[in-house]
Design a protein around this motif. Structure first.
Motif, PDB file in Angstrom:
ATOM      1  N   GLY A  13       0.791  -1.224   0.000  1.00 19.75           N
ATOM      2  CA  GLY A  13       0.000   0.000   0.000  1.00 19.75           C
ATOM      3  C   GLY A  13       0.822   1.273   0.000  1.00 19.75           C
ATOM      4  O   GLY A  13       0.287   2.349  -0.262  1.00 19.75           O
ATOM      5  N   ASP A  14       2.130   1.178   0.275  1.00 13.59           N
ATOM      6  CA  ASP A  14       2.988   2.367   0.225  1.00 13.59           C
ATOM      7  C   ASP A  14       3.065   2.907  -1.201  1.00 13.59           C
ATOM      8  O   ASP A  14       3.089   2.135  -2.168  1.00 13.59           O
ATOM      9  N   VAL A  15       3.119   4.221  -1.315  1.00  7.49           N
ATOM     10  CA  VAL A  15       3.326   4.874  -2.600  1.00  7.49           C
ATOM     11  C   VAL A  15       4.809   5.204  -2.702  1.00  7.49           C
ATOM     12  O   VAL A  15       5.379   5.806  -1.795  1.00  7.49           O
ATOM     13  N   VAL A  16       5.423   4.767  -3.805  1.00  3.06           N
ATOM     14  CA  VAL A  16       6.868   4.901  -3.984  1.00  3.06           C
ATOM     15  C   VAL A  16       7.181   5.447  -5.380  1.00  3.06           C
ATOM     16  O   VAL A  16       6.311   5.497  -6.247  1.00  3.06           O
ATOM     17  N   ARG A  17       8.426   5.842  -5.555  1.00  4.09           N
ATOM     18  CA  ARG A  17       8.953   6.270  -6.863  1.00  4.09           C
ATOM     19  C   ARG A  17      10.341   5.672  -7.028  1.00  4.09           C
ATOM     20  O   ARG A  17      11.004   5.344  -6.039  1.00  4.09           O
ATOM     21  N   LEU A  18      10.794   5.582  -8.270  1.00  2.00           N
ATOM     22  CA  LEU A  18      12.169   5.167  -8.515  1.00  2.00           C
ATOM     23  C   LEU A  18      13.115   6.264  -8.042  1.00  2.00           C
ATOM     24  O   LEU A  18      12.803   7.454  -8.183  1.00  2.00           O
ATOM     25  N   LYS A  19      14.258   5.889  -7.507  1.00  2.00           N
ATOM     26  CA  LYS A  19      15.254   6.871  -7.074  1.00  2.00           C
ATOM     27  C   LYS A  19      15.676   7.769  -8.225  1.00  2.00           C
ATOM     28  O   LYS A  19      15.996   8.936  -8.029  1.00  2.00           O
ATOM     29  N   SER A  20      15.667   7.253  -9.429  1.00  2.00           N
ATOM     30  CA  SER A  20      16.086   8.020 -10.606  1.00  2.00           C
ATOM     31  C   SER A  20      14.968   8.898 -11.161  1.00  2.00           C
ATOM     32  O   SER A  20      15.187   9.638 -12.108  1.00  2.00           O
ATOM     33  N   GLY A  21      13.773   8.815 -10.558  1.00  2.00           N
ATOM     34  CA  GLY A  21      12.631   9.601 -11.003  1.00  2.00           C
ATOM     35  C   GLY A  21      11.644   8.740 -11.771  1.00  2.00           C
ATOM     36  O   GLY A  21      12.046   7.924 -12.595  1.00  2.00           O
ATOM     37  N   SER A  22      10.358   8.914 -11.478  1.00  2.00           N
ATOM     38  CA  SER A  22       9.313   8.141 -12.149  1.00  2.00           C
ATOM     39  C   SER A  22       7.952   8.629 -11.676  1.00  2.00           C
ATOM     40  O   SER A  22       7.860   9.366 -10.692  1.00  2.00           O
ATOM     41  N   PRO A  23       6.893   8.179 -12.344  1.00  2.00           N
ATOM     42  CA  PRO A  23       5.556   8.386 -11.779  1.00  2.00           C
ATOM     43  C   PRO A  23       5.443   7.588 -10.472  1.00  2.00           C
ATOM     44  O   PRO A  23       6.288   6.736 -10.182  1.00  2.00           O
ATOM     45  N   ALA A  24       4.401   7.837  -9.725  1.00  2.00           N
ATOM     46  CA  ALA A  24       4.176   7.117  -8.463  1.00  2.00           C
ATOM     47  C   ALA A  24       3.687   5.698  -8.740  1.00  2.00           C
ATOM     48  O   ALA A  24       2.924   5.463  -9.666  1.00  2.00           O
ATOM     49  N   PHE A  25       4.166   4.749  -7.917  1.00  2.00           N
ATOM     50  CA  PHE A  25       3.726   3.364  -7.934  1.00  2.00           C
ATOM     51  C   PHE A  25       3.118   3.043  -6.573  1.00  2.00           C
ATOM     52  O   PHE A  25       3.491   3.652  -5.574  1.00  2.00           O
ATOM     53  N   THR A  26       2.265   2.039  -6.520  1.00  2.00           N
ATOM     54  CA  THR A  26       1.763   1.515  -5.252  1.00  2.00           C
ATOM     55  C   THR A  26       2.294   0.102  -5.079  1.00  2.00           C
ATOM     56  O   THR A  26       2.228  -0.706  -6.008  1.00  2.00           O
ATOM     57  N   ILE A  27       2.824  -0.193  -3.893  1.00  2.00           N
ATOM     58  CA  ILE A  27       3.336  -1.536  -3.630  1.00  2.00           C
ATOM     59  C   ILE A  27       2.151  -2.471  -3.407  1.00  2.00           C
ATOM     60  O   ILE A  27       1.353  -2.280  -2.490  1.00  2.00           O
ATOM     61  N   ALA A  28       2.044  -3.487  -4.265  1.00  2.00           N
ATOM     62  CA  ALA A  28       0.960  -4.467  -4.177  1.00  2.00           C
ATOM     63  C   ALA A  28       1.358  -5.681  -3.348  1.00  2.00           C
ATOM     64  O   ALA A  28       0.526  -6.275  -2.676  1.00  2.00           O
ATOM     65  N   TRP A  29       2.635  -6.070  -3.428  1.00  2.00           N
ATOM     66  CA  TRP A  29       3.148  -7.172  -2.617  1.00  2.00           C
ATOM     67  C   TRP A  29       4.646  -7.008  -2.432  1.00  2.00           C
ATOM     68  O   TRP A  29       5.290  -6.278  -3.168  1.00  2.00           O
ATOM     69  N   ILE A  30       5.159  -7.687  -1.427  1.00  2.00           N
ATOM     70  CA  ILE A  30       6.598  -7.693  -1.152  1.00  2.00           C
ATOM     71  C   ILE A  30       7.050  -9.148  -1.184  1.00  2.00           C
ATOM     72  O   ILE A  30       6.459 -10.004  -0.506  1.00  2.00           O
ATOM     73  N   ASN A  31       8.075  -9.441  -1.974  1.00  3.21           N
ATOM     74  CA  ASN A  31       8.584 -10.815  -2.050  1.00  3.21           C
ATOM     75  C   ASN A  31       9.150 -11.240  -0.711  1.00  3.21           C
ATOM     76  O   ASN A  31       9.612 -10.420   0.078  1.00  3.21           O
ATOM     77  N   GLN A  32       9.117 -12.542  -0.466  1.00  4.20           N
ATOM     78  CA  GLN A  32       9.578 -13.074   0.826  1.00  4.20           C
ATOM     79  C   GLN A  32      11.011 -12.694   1.140  1.00  4.20           C
ATOM     80  O   GLN A  32      11.350 -12.478   2.302  1.00  4.20           O
ATOM     81  N   ASP A  33      11.867 -12.602   0.141  1.00  4.00           N
ATOM     82  CA  ASP A  33      13.264 -12.258   0.392  1.00  4.00           C
ATOM     83  C   ASP A  33      13.462 -10.759   0.619  1.00  4.00           C
ATOM     84  O   ASP A  33      14.564 -10.315   0.913  1.00  4.00           O
ATOM     85  N   ARG A  34      12.393  -9.965   0.467  1.00  2.91           N
ATOM     86  CA  ARG A  34      12.377  -8.512   0.656  1.00  2.91           C
ATOM     87  C   ARG A  34      13.359  -7.796  -0.277  1.00  2.91           C
ATOM     88  O   ARG A  34      13.760  -6.678  -0.006  1.00  2.91           O
ATOM     89  N   ALA A  35      13.720  -8.443  -1.387  1.00  2.00           N
ATOM     90  CA  ALA A  35      14.616  -7.821  -2.353  1.00  2.00           C
ATOM     91  C   ALA A  35      13.845  -7.088  -3.451  1.00  2.00           C
ATOM     92  O   ALA A  35      14.387  -6.214  -4.110  1.00  2.00           O
TER      93      ALA A  35
END
Length: 58
Positions: free
Chosen positions: A7-29
């Motif tokens: 549910g967090d809203v994020v962007r690429l460090k290099s710049g991008s439109p906003a994304f919403t995190i839908a899931w996080i992989n088990q390895d958190r990578a």
């Protein structure tokens, strides 16, 4: 590593439109990032490495 959660809203460090995190992989990578593609008029999903993301401040 940042404390991202679904549910967090994020962007690429290099710049991008906003994304919403839908899931996080088990390895958190990486996460599943979703956004609305206005040109194609559909929701897109892409796996993105967590190391490339920043929490959106807007």
């Amino acid at each position: 590593m940042s404390d991202f959660k679904e549910g967090d809203v994020v962007r690429l460090k290099s710049g991008s439109p906003a994304f919403t995190i839908a899931w996080i992989n088990q390895d958190r990578a990486s996460v599943g990032a979703t956004w609305f593609n206005e040109q194609a008029q559909k929701v897109e999903v892409q796996e993105v490495k967590i190391s490339t993301l920043l929490k959106d401040e807007d």
